[in-house]
Write an enzyme that holds these catalytic residues in place. Structure first.
Site, PDB file in Angstrom:
ATOM      1  CB  SER A 101      -0.899   0.024   1.243  1.00  0.00           C
ATOM      2  OG  SER A 101      -1.661  -1.136   1.348  1.00  0.00           O
ATOM      3  CE1 TYR A 159      -7.780  -4.078  -1.181  1.00  0.00           C
ATOM      4  CE2 TYR A 159      -5.386  -4.117  -1.219  1.00  0.00           C
ATOM      5  CZ  TYR A 159      -6.566  -3.982  -0.527  1.00  0.00           C
ATOM      6  OH  TYR A 159      -6.545  -3.751   0.834  1.00  0.00           O
ATOM      7  CD  GLU A 186       6.178  -7.396 -11.537  1.00  0.00           C
ATOM      8  OE1 GLU A 186       6.623  -8.500 -11.196  1.00  0.00           O
ATOM      9  OE2 GLU A 186       5.962  -7.077 -12.732  1.00  0.00           O
ATOM     10  CE  LYS A 229      -2.843 -11.047  -3.844  1.00  0.00           C
ATOM     11  NZ  LYS A 229      -4.267 -11.445  -3.810  1.00  0.00           N
ATOM     12  CB  THR A 233       9.508   6.457  12.492  1.00  0.00           C
ATOM     13  OG1 THR A 233       8.769   7.670  12.635  1.00  0.00           O
ATOM     14  CG2 THR A 233      10.734   6.488  13.390  1.00  0.00           C
TER      15      THR A 233
HETATM   16  N1  PMP Z   1      -0.869  -4.440  -4.646  1.00  0.00           N
HETATM   17  C1  PMP Z   1      -1.376  -5.649  -4.904  1.00  0.00           C
HETATM   18  C2  PMP Z   1      -1.321  -6.177  -6.298  1.00  0.00           C
HETATM   19  C3  PMP Z   1      -1.943  -6.409  -3.878  1.00  0.00           C
HETATM   20  O1  PMP Z   1      -2.439  -7.625  -4.156  1.00  0.00           O
HETATM   21  C4  PMP Z   1      -1.985  -5.873  -2.573  1.00  0.00           C
HETATM   22  C5  PMP Z   1      -2.601  -6.626  -1.422  1.00  0.00           C
HETATM   23  N2  PMP Z   1      -3.539  -7.541  -1.727  1.00  0.00           N
HETATM   24  C6  PMP Z   1      -1.421  -4.610  -2.351  1.00  0.00           C
HETATM   25  C7  PMP Z   1      -0.872  -3.924  -3.410  1.00  0.00           C
HETATM   26  C8  PMP Z   1      -1.399  -4.021  -0.989  1.00  0.00           C
HETATM   27  O2  PMP Z   1      -0.458  -4.679  -0.215  1.00  0.00           O
HETATM   28  P1  PMP Z   1      -0.477  -4.590   1.367  1.00  0.00           P
HETATM   29  O3  PMP Z   1      -1.806  -5.096   1.817  1.00  0.00           O
HETATM   30  O4  PMP Z   1       0.648  -5.434   1.811  1.00  0.00           O
HETATM   31  O5  PMP Z   1      -0.288  -3.165   1.730  1.00  0.00           O
END
Ligand code: PMP
Length: 433
Positions: free
Chosen positions: A113, A139, A238, A240, A294
């Site tokens: 994220s 996502y 990338e 996942k 941090t």
């Molecule tokens: N990008 C992709 C392609 C994902 O599949 C995901 C989580 N499913 C994320 C970003 C977000 O990753 P995280 O939940 O570890 O922050």
């Protein structure tokens, strides 16, 4: 499970639902290799690997050793105001895996994220181009900035970026070859969407949470060429499906395009919190104190990621993902002829989706299938904006024997659901997504 004082029941009152995505009452005590162990001592084969995060399985000696060493005499706790050897060496090691990106450097985060959010913010700030293109069903994360550029149904509550344009991710199983998407975007470029205002195109080289869709051959390459012609930067998410999961170190290589940014997460830390964004120096050095938390680059997470990259090489895990993935894909494909509710089986390496037919939407077939599989000793979840695609992202160390066990359990779980052996009541408490 069960019992008012069970671990799962205590979780229900102590831990917030906001971060839960539950499919069955799984309460874990430990893990080893490709297996997790629940609070009653039952060993389950984990075909999700915690959504791909446990890339080396659980308790891999390389990670145990690296993390223990790093935590015993840590070189600080952050890279914000001091660098450390581990972080520099990990950044260099990541860049070595991407020789096609010679003028690039690395930003470290905690999760997919924050890495996607940083890409979005940095590109907009550095280029002044505030519009962005992403896919319906995408996502890219769960923070405000990463949800802003996503198109997943589970985030219908989220504010999308003002300049966001969502396009369709063509699903070959549904007869979509991507021509309509390309033509539609070309028309938008000529009318409502000035391409010179678009900073980035965000791509999942397999659309995972949106339905585990492997794109039609050549589609992403042509889309990238079309966007590049207008100076739009390409981000390959990338998180996942990267880092050897698809049989190649980076998934974009299957599609014949080279991105400007690569976003890594989940499996990079092998279960520890770390992500990485690789991007061109001109944008990644646009400003300082711009995207930081941090504990970014902390030595413990960095040590785990370094161990993951080294183990992928040492144990030839891309090759294993390819071989065992092919075995798994073939075995699962054979289930199609035996089960009318299995529509499509697709994937690359150890990244596999099983699309179930949805002519009975109220039946929640995928929810029932993963629930039954859990009862039979297999952990996997489902994805898809229609909640109908089983997702398999097992540890990269999976063996053929384990893949065989998984196929046998899924065969039975699907048969049991087809015969109505899983009641609506059984899954009532598990909303999934
Ligand atoms: N990008 C992709 C392609 C994902 O599949 C995901 C989580 N499913 C994320 C970003 C977000 O990753 P995280 O939940 O570890 O922050």
């Amino acid at each position: 499970m069960a019992g008012a004082n069970s671990l799962y029941a205590r979780d229900a009152s102590a831990i917030a639902g906001l971060q839960k995505l539950r499919f069955f009452p799984l309460a874990l005590e430990s893990g080893a290799g490709a297996y997790v162990v629940d609070d009653e001592g039952r060993r389950l084969l984990d075909l999700s690997a915690a959504w791909g995060a446990a890339s080396l399985g659980y308790g891999h000696p390389a990670i145990v050793e690296a993390v223990c060493h790093a935590v015993s005499a840590p070189a600080g706790a952050s890279i914000l105001s001091a660098t450390h050897r581990g972080a520099v060496e990990l950044a260099e090691a990541i860049l070595v895996t991407l020789p096609e990106l010679p003028d690039h450097c690395v930003w470290f985060g905690h999760s997919g994220s924050d890495a996607n959010e940083t890409a979005f913010r940095a590109i907009a700030a550095a280029t002044g181009r505030r519009r962005v293109i992403a896919f319906r069903g995408a996502y890219h994360g769960g923070t405000a900035g990463s949800m802003a550029i996503s198109g997943h149904a589970v985030q219908s509550h989220a504010a999308r970026a003002e300049g966001l344009t969502l396009i369709s991710y063509p699903n070959p199983y549904h007869g979509e070859d991507g021509e309509a998407v390309l033509a539609g975007l070309a028309q938008q470029f000529e009318t409502t969407l000035p391409p010179q205002e678009v900073g980035a195109l965000f791509i999942e080289p397999i659309q995972s949470d949106g339905g585990f869709i492997v794109p039609p051959p050549g589609f992403l390459k042509r889309l990238v060429e079309m966007c590049r012609a207008h100076g739009i930067l390409i981000v390959s998410d990338e998180v996942k499906v990267g880092l050897a999961r698809t049989g190649l170190m980076h998934c974009f290589r299957h599609e014949g395009f080279t991105p400007d940014f690569v976003c890594l997460g989940k499996g990079l830390g092998g279960g520890m919190a770390i992500s990485a964004l690789v991007g061109p120096r001109a944008i990644m050095n646009h400003a300082t104190a711009f995207a930081m938390q941090t504990l970014h680059g902390n030595p413990v997470s960095v040590a785990a990621a370094t161990a993951v990259l080294k183990t992928i090489e040492d144990e030839k895990l891309a090759g294993n993902a390819s071989t065992v993935g092919r075995f798994l894909l073939d075995g699962l494909t054979a289930l199609k002829s035996r089960h009318r509710m299995v529509g499509d089986v697709r994937g690359r390496g150890l990244a596999i989706g099983i699309e179930l037919l949805t002519e009975d939407p109220a039946g929640r077939r995928a929810a029932k299938t993963v629930f039954r599989a859990w009862e039979l000793g297999l952990v996997l979840y489902y994805v898809g904006i229609n909640s109908n695609v089983l997702e398999l992202t097992p540890p990269l160390i999976l063996t053929e024997a384990q893949a065989s066990d998984a196929i046998a359990i899924l065969d039975r779980a699907i048969a049991d659901v087809e015969q109505g052996l899983v009641s609506d009541d059984a899954i009532r408490d598990f909303a999934g997504w």
